[in-house]
Design an enzyme around this catalytic site. Structure first.
Site, PDB file in Angstrom:
ATOM      1  CB  THR A   1      -0.832  -0.043   1.303  1.00  8.61           C
ATOM      2  OG1 THR A   1      -1.930  -0.902   1.092  1.00  8.61           O
ATOM      3  CG2 THR A   1      -1.310   1.289   1.787  1.00  8.61           C
TER       4      THR A   1
ATOM      5  NE  ARG B   1      -9.776  -5.667   4.243  1.00  9.80           N
ATOM      6  CZ  ARG B   1      -8.625  -5.009   4.150  1.00  9.80           C
ATOM      7  NH1 ARG B   1      -8.383  -4.234   3.099  1.00  9.80           N
ATOM      8  NH2 ARG B   1      -7.719  -5.100   5.079  1.00  9.80           N
TER       9      ARG B   1
ATOM     10  N   GLY C   1     -10.547  -1.452   4.059  1.00  6.84           N
ATOM     11  CA  GLY C   1      -9.442  -1.497   5.019  1.00  6.84           C
ATOM     12  C   GLY C   1      -9.146  -0.145   5.634  1.00  6.84           C
ATOM     13  CG  ASP C   2      -5.161   0.405   6.884  1.00 14.27           C
ATOM     14  OD1 ASP C   2      -5.290  -0.640   6.217  1.00 14.27           O
ATOM     15  OD2 ASP C   2      -4.142   1.128   6.823  1.00 14.27           O
TER      16      ASP C   2
ATOM     17  N   GLY D   1      -0.067  -2.334   6.246  1.00 15.63           N
ATOM     18  CA  GLY D   1      -0.086  -3.615   6.954  1.00 15.63           C
ATOM     19  C   GLY D   1      -1.476  -4.215   6.880  1.00 15.63           C
TER      20      GLY D   1
ATOM     21  N   GLY E   1      -5.039  -4.301   7.380  1.00 15.49           N
ATOM     22  CA  GLY E   1      -5.995  -3.225   7.635  1.00 15.49           C
ATOM     23  C   GLY E   1      -6.860  -3.451   8.859  1.00 15.49           C
TER      24      GLY E   1
END
Ligand code: ASP
Length: 319
Positions: free
Chosen positions: A181, A209, A211-212, A233, A235
């Protein structure tokens, strides 16, 4: 990571097992990280931190080398679903987009959400419609390298080497160590900070989904009173631990940026083990730090007192 003079931009290309990618990929990644900080830094000469982090991340998204934009990982159906987020430390306004499939540059869309709407998070079809209404460029196809990787992963899952239970996804990702990322943080000459992140998410994620990288406080955070941070990393872990907000809170409490990033990563390692997180951070005085519990974290920095960008992948003292 060191102390630099304003303006400063730092970008990352993800935490993970960079060595296993081979020297050719590392060389190419280094070249793109360098371009990204050079362009971001040149934006800082005339513009704001928020403009610099947008431009820097857009270059990383367009490169096809990192897990963002063109080079995004694929979900279990073999589809692209990208997340991105951005925060302006001056206004404390942030915005994220999630699970977008057709937008070429999710970071640009996140910036538009921040500037043109009252919302903080826009996902799926709604985000696509918004992008379409703004005539933002559409992404075209998936690079052959990514399709090939999808089929390799599928074969390894079917061969039983990596059990298919979706609850095991994090274990599989940890074995593969594939977190590339991207993100950027910057401080401009007026002392304004900004943070951003962009990703294709984790390989083989379930459709839908998020993620962060689209969640403010998790994958990115910026506050003119403390600093800016951007993470990579797994998420789900980064969201549950609110990694970037925690780094900034520790700086507020008086910890140095080095201590703050170290403490957040150590806490995660204690609870969740290694190989799951990396974070870059910058305080408002120009002190920079990187911490990760993976083999490496690709990163580059450019600042007023540097003649040229500094690039690192592993535990080097710089940048
Ligand atoms: N943090 C990203 C996610 O979980 C993955 C990565 O860092 O590569 O969506």
């Amino acid at each position: 990571m060191g102390r630099y003079d304003k303006p400063i931009i730092i970008v990352h290309g993800g935490a993970g097992a960079w060595r296993t990618k081979g020297s050719e990929i590392i060389k190419e990644a280094a070249r793109i990280l360098k371009d990204s900080v050079i362009e971001g830094f040149s934006a800082l000469q005339t513009g704001s931190a928020i403009e610099a982090v947008t431009i820097a991340v857009k270059i990383l998204e367009d490169s096809g080398i990192f897990n963002a934009g063109i080079g995004s990982a694929l979900n279990m159906l073999g589809e692209v679903e990208m997340d991105a987020g951005i925060m302006d430390g001056k206004t404390l306004r942030a915005a994220g987009v999630g699970a977008v499939k057709r937008v070429r540059n999710p970071i640009v869309l996140a910036r538009k959400v921040l500037e043109l709407t009252d919302h903080v998070l826009l996902v799926g079809d709604g985000a696509e419609i918004f992008a379409h209404s703004l005539n933002l460029p559409v992404r075209e196809g998936v690079p052959p390298r990514i399709v090939q990787k999808y089929h390799e992963l599928l074969r390894s899952i079917h061969s039983g080497k990596n059990p298919t239970k979706w609850r095991n996804l994090h274990r599989i990702m940890k074995m593969l160590n594939l977190y590339d990322t991207v993100g950027a943080i910057a401080i401009d000459s007026s002392g304004n900070v900004a943070a951003s992140a962009s990703t294709g998410g984790i390989w083989f994620k379930m459709p839908g989904r998020i993620g962060d990288s689209s969640i403010v406080g998790a994958g990115f955070y910026a506050d003119n009173k403390a600093g800016a941070a951007s993470a990579s990393g797994i998420g789900e872990i980064i969201m549950l631990m609110m990694v970037c907000k925690r780094v900034i809170d520790f700086i507020y409490q008086g910890l140095s940026v080095v201590e703050a990033t170290k403490r957040v990563v150590e806490n995660i390692t204690k609870v969740k083990g290694i190989d799951n997180v990396g974070v870059i951070a910058l305080d408002i005085y120009g002190n920079a730090s990187v911490a990760f519990n993976t083999e490496g974290m690709a990163r580059a920095v450019m600042a007023k007192n540097l003649k040229e960008p500094r690039i690192a992948f592993f535990n080097e003292a710089i940048p």
